[in-house]
Design a protein around this motif. Structure first.
Motif, PDB file in Angstrom:
ATOM      1  N   PHE A   4       0.829  -1.208   0.000  1.00 42.50           N
ATOM      2  CA  PHE A   4       0.000   0.000   0.000  1.00 42.50           C
ATOM      3  C   PHE A   4       0.861   1.254   0.000  1.00 42.50           C
ATOM      4  O   PHE A   4       1.855   1.349   0.704  1.00 42.50           O
ATOM      5  N   LYS A   5       0.442   2.214  -0.804  1.00 45.30           N
ATOM      6  CA  LYS A   5       1.238   3.432  -0.980  1.00 45.30           C
ATOM      7  C   LYS A   5       0.456   4.659  -0.539  1.00 45.30           C
ATOM      8  O   LYS A   5      -0.764   4.691  -0.622  1.00 45.30           O
ATOM      9  N   ASN A   6       1.179   5.676  -0.108  1.00 43.59           N
ATOM     10  CA  ASN A   6       0.502   6.931   0.245  1.00 43.59           C
ATOM     11  C   ASN A   6       0.354   7.810  -0.995  1.00 43.59           C
ATOM     12  O   ASN A   6       0.702   7.384  -2.103  1.00 43.59           O
ATOM     13  N   LYS A   7      -0.134   9.031  -0.799  1.00 45.01           N
ATOM     14  CA  LYS A   7      -0.407   9.914  -1.943  1.00 45.01           C
ATOM     15  C   LYS A   7       0.850  10.215  -2.747  1.00 45.01           C
ATOM     16  O   LYS A   7       0.790  10.416  -3.948  1.00 45.01           O
ATOM     17  N   ALA A   8       1.994  10.237  -2.059  1.00 44.43           N
ATOM     18  CA  ALA A   8       3.248  10.524  -2.741  1.00 44.43           C
ATOM     19  C   ALA A   8       3.825   9.292  -3.433  1.00 44.43           C
ATOM     20  O   ALA A   8       4.909   9.353  -4.015  1.00 44.43           O
ATOM     21  N   GLY A   9       3.110   8.180  -3.334  1.00 42.84           N
ATOM     22  CA  GLY A   9       3.580   6.960  -3.979  1.00 42.84           C
ATOM     23  C   GLY A   9       4.597   6.181  -3.157  1.00 42.84           C
ATOM     24  O   GLY A   9       5.210   5.232  -3.641  1.00 42.84           O
TER      25      GLY A   9
END
Ligand SMILES: Nc1nc2c(ncn2[C@@H]2O[C@H](COP(=O)(O)OP(=O)(O)OP(=O)(O)O)[C@@H](O)[C@H]2O)c(=O)[nH]1
Ligand SMILES: [Zn+2]
Length: 366
Positions: A285-290
């Motif tokens: 799983f990644k955050n908005k910044a990838g």
């Protein structure tokens, strides 16, 4: 296709051994260099008279020597035990040999009532914790009671804001993220506003942790020993605690933080295991910044389909455990999953969505 030197993998064990065998609690005392760990140990040893406490000074993870000594002091006497650290995965070597050394020692010197283990200032308490945690499940003589992190009131902020080269962890931050209890020590050296800033920072990293403030590490021992932080019997207390946790703002851009969410309904045990493994092991799983979300501590109370009792979820680094608590869901009680994650690059909104989609929950109100 098991790799031999793979890090320990936690297989959920169904029943814990019950009966008259008394397991001995281990408290890990960690904290940055000079924070006051030894002062705390000495204080506990002089204050506490009705327990036979063994103190282990731990040097795991330091240097490259293949042998490490384990110093155990008890009733003023000091014993030494040598353990061999095989190359390969450090946590595996520690797990196998460290525990054996403690068991040998108890065979020779008689049982202790309590073990305090001081890690070196730069150690990763998670690696040490996993050695006791996993083996406790296998019917070992000892169990992990909690991780206590001593923080230097004067230099704590400096340790926490230290810039680390990309990819390297800030040890001070990790020690707080993994703590069940933090002790902000040396409060005589700071003013109130410095203390507030440090307290807020600790809280922003770890939304679950209890914070005590001390001088010369003088604490109320009942607040430090017998925390039962990993004990499924304490499910009720954890459930209450989880409700109070809030998602935090990181104190620096890339700092560790705490996120939490609740999702109503009951989930499939298999799908939950897959979700947790994707999160902890695959870092899917990644955050908005990838950037991949990295969780180093996790706790939760979950509702599993067809189970009458609440389940407790606990994780440290890549190890996790999903166990039944003695608590039943009451007839009128809404079934709900409450989860808290501590780590880096975490985005609560995104992770909640991922959780819902992984659990195939369709009728969930967002
Ligand atoms: N001013 C002040 N000094 C303290 C306090 N607590 C401990 N110290 C001092 O801080 C120094 C370091 O304390 P230790 O207990 O050795 O710290 P430690 O975390 O065990 O240190 P390492 O094992 O070297 O990482 C000692 O000189 C202590 O006397 C406190 O509350 N106030
Ligand atoms: Zn020390």
């Amino acid at each position: 296709m098991e790799e031999e030197d793979e890090c320990p993998e936690l297989v959920p064990i169904k029943e814990k051994p019950t009966g008259p065998t008394v397991q001995i609690p281990v408290t890990i005392i960690t904290g940055y260099l000079g924070a006051g760990k030894t002062t705390l140990l000495n204080y506990i040893l002089t204050e506490q008279h009705n327990k036979r406490i063994a103190v282990i000074l731990n040097e795991f993870g330091e240097g490259s020597a293949l042998e490490k000594s384990l110093a155990v002091s008890q009733a003023g006497e000091l014993y030494e035990e040598w353990l061999e650290l095989r190359n390969g995965c450090l946590c595996c070597s520690v797990k196998d040999n460290g525990l054996k050394a403690i068991e040998n020692l108890m065979e020779k010197k008689g049982k202790f009532d309590y073990i305090l283990l001081e890690t070196t200032g730069l150690a990763d308490p998670g690696a040490v914790a996993s050695m006791f945690w996993v083996d406790a499940e296998l019917g070992s003589d000892v169990y992990l009671d909690g991780i206590v992190t001593v923080i230097d009131a004067k230099y704590g902020m400096q340790h926490l804001t230290e810039e680390k080269p990309e990819g390297l962890v800030n040890e001070a931050e990790r020690q707080i993220a993994l703590a069940d209890l933090t002790i902000i020590n040396k409060t005589d050296l700071v003013n109130e506003s410095e203390l507030v800033e440090l307290r807020d920072t600790v809280r922003s990293i770890n939304g679950l942790v209890k914070i005590l403030e001390t001088q010369k590490s003088r604490v109320d021992l009942s607040q430090v020993l017998d925390l039962h932080s990993f004990d499924t019997n304490d499910g009720l207390r954890l459930a209450e605690k989880l409700q109070l946790v809030k998602t935090s703002q990181p104190h620096l851009d890339k700092s560790m933080l705490t996120i939490t969410f609740e999702v109503p309904g009951s989930v499939s045990e298999d799908l939950l295991n897959i979700f947790i493994q994707n999160l902890l092991w695959e870092k899917t799983f990644k955050n908005k910044a990838g950037l991949p979300m990295t969780v180093i501590r996790l706790k939760g109370i979950v509702s599993i389909q067809q189970k009458q009792k609440k389940l407790m979820l606990q994780g440290v680094h890549e190890l996790y455990e999903l166990d039944e608590t003695p608590e039943f869901w009451a007839d009128h009680e809404p079934r709900i999953n409450r989860l808290v994650f501590i780590g880096r690059n975490l985005d609560g909104e995104i992770l909640k969505k991922e959780f819902i989609s992984a659990m195939s929950i369709k009728d969930c109100v967002e």
